[in-house]
Motif scaffolding. Structure first.
Motif, short mmCIF file in Angstrom:
data_model
loop_
_atom_site.label_atom_id
_atom_site.label_comp_id
_atom_site.label_asym_id
_atom_site.label_seq_id
_atom_site.Cartn_x
_atom_site.Cartn_y
_atom_site.Cartn_z
N SER A 33 7.55 8.47 -5.71
CA SER A 33 6.28 7.99 -6.34
C SER A 33 5.80 8.92 -7.40
O SER A 33 5.25 8.60 -8.08
N ILE B 73 1.85 3.81 5.45
CA ILE B 73 1.60 4.92 6.31
C ILE B 73 2.92 5.12 7.31
O ILE B 73 3.26 6.16 7.27
N ARG C 194 5.78 4.15 6.31
CA ARG C 194 7.17 4.22 5.79
C ARG C 194 8.11 3.27 5.95
O ARG C 194 9.29 3.54 6.32
N ASN D 269 4.65 1.29 -12.24
CA ASN D 269 3.95 1.23 -11.03
C ASN D 269 2.66 0.11 -11.11
O ASN D 269 2.36 -0.29 -10.02
N ALA E 233 7.21 1.77 1.82
CA ALA E 233 5.68 1.82 1.61
C ALA E 233 5.26 1.86 2.93
O ALA E 233 5.49 1.89 3.98
N HIS F 175 6.21 4.75 -1.31
CA HIS F 175 6.68 6.13 -1.35
C HIS F 175 8.12 6.20 -2.28
O HIS F 175 8.10 7.17 -3.07
N ASN G 99 4.60 -2.98 -9.97
CA ASN G 99 5.30 -2.90 -8.73
C ASN G 99 6.74 -3.43 -8.97
O ASN G 99 7.39 -4.15 -8.20
N PHE H 50 1.06 -1.01 0.10
CA PHE H 50 -0.05 0.05 0.05
C PHE H 50 0.80 1.18 0.04
O PHE H 50 1.81 1.17 0.88
N SER H 51 0.68 2.05 -0.80
CA SER H 51 1.20 3.40 -0.83
C SER H 51 2.89 3.40 -0.76
O SER H 51 3.47 3.52 0.07
#
Length: 117
Positions: A53, A101, A103, A73, A99, A32, A76, A29-30
């Protein structure tokens, strides 16, 4: 959990080229940043290149102009194209992903790159 699987690397003569690739899978998820580090015998692990990102990139001075980092992206994946290789590029190359919240840092198992003179 995030798993990173690296491929590529190997043995090449000075002046040659190699490409290393890294595929991230799992609970991603997310992302960075995705990047490559390397560690030569007796030396500390160092950042080689990173792509954020938003698409911006950063290279360590010793590889700028010779190495190119790219990412997909949708898949991945992150690749490092290495040209004009030098013996001092010899090291174990590690894929890194930042990656989530918090990091969190994730690492691949490493792939050997050896450049002969």
């Amino acid at each position: 959990q995030v798993q990173l699987v690296e491929s590529g690397g190997g043995l090449v003569q000075a002046g040659g080229s190699l490409r290393v690739s890294c595929a991230a899978s799992g609970s991603i998820f997310s992302i960075h940043a995705m990047g490559w580090y390397r560690q030569a015998p007796g030396k500390q692990r160092e950042l080689v290149a990173v792509i954020f990102s938003g698409g911006s990139t950063h290279y360590t001075d010793s590889v700028r102009g010779r190495f190119t980092i790219s990412r997909d992206n949708a898949k991945n994946t992150v690749d490092l194209q290495m040209n004009s290789l030098k013996p001092e590029d010899t090291a174990v190359y590690y894929c890194n992903v930042v990656a989530g919240i918090s990091r969190q840092n994730y690492w691949g198992q490493g792939t050997q790159v050896t450049v002969s003179s």
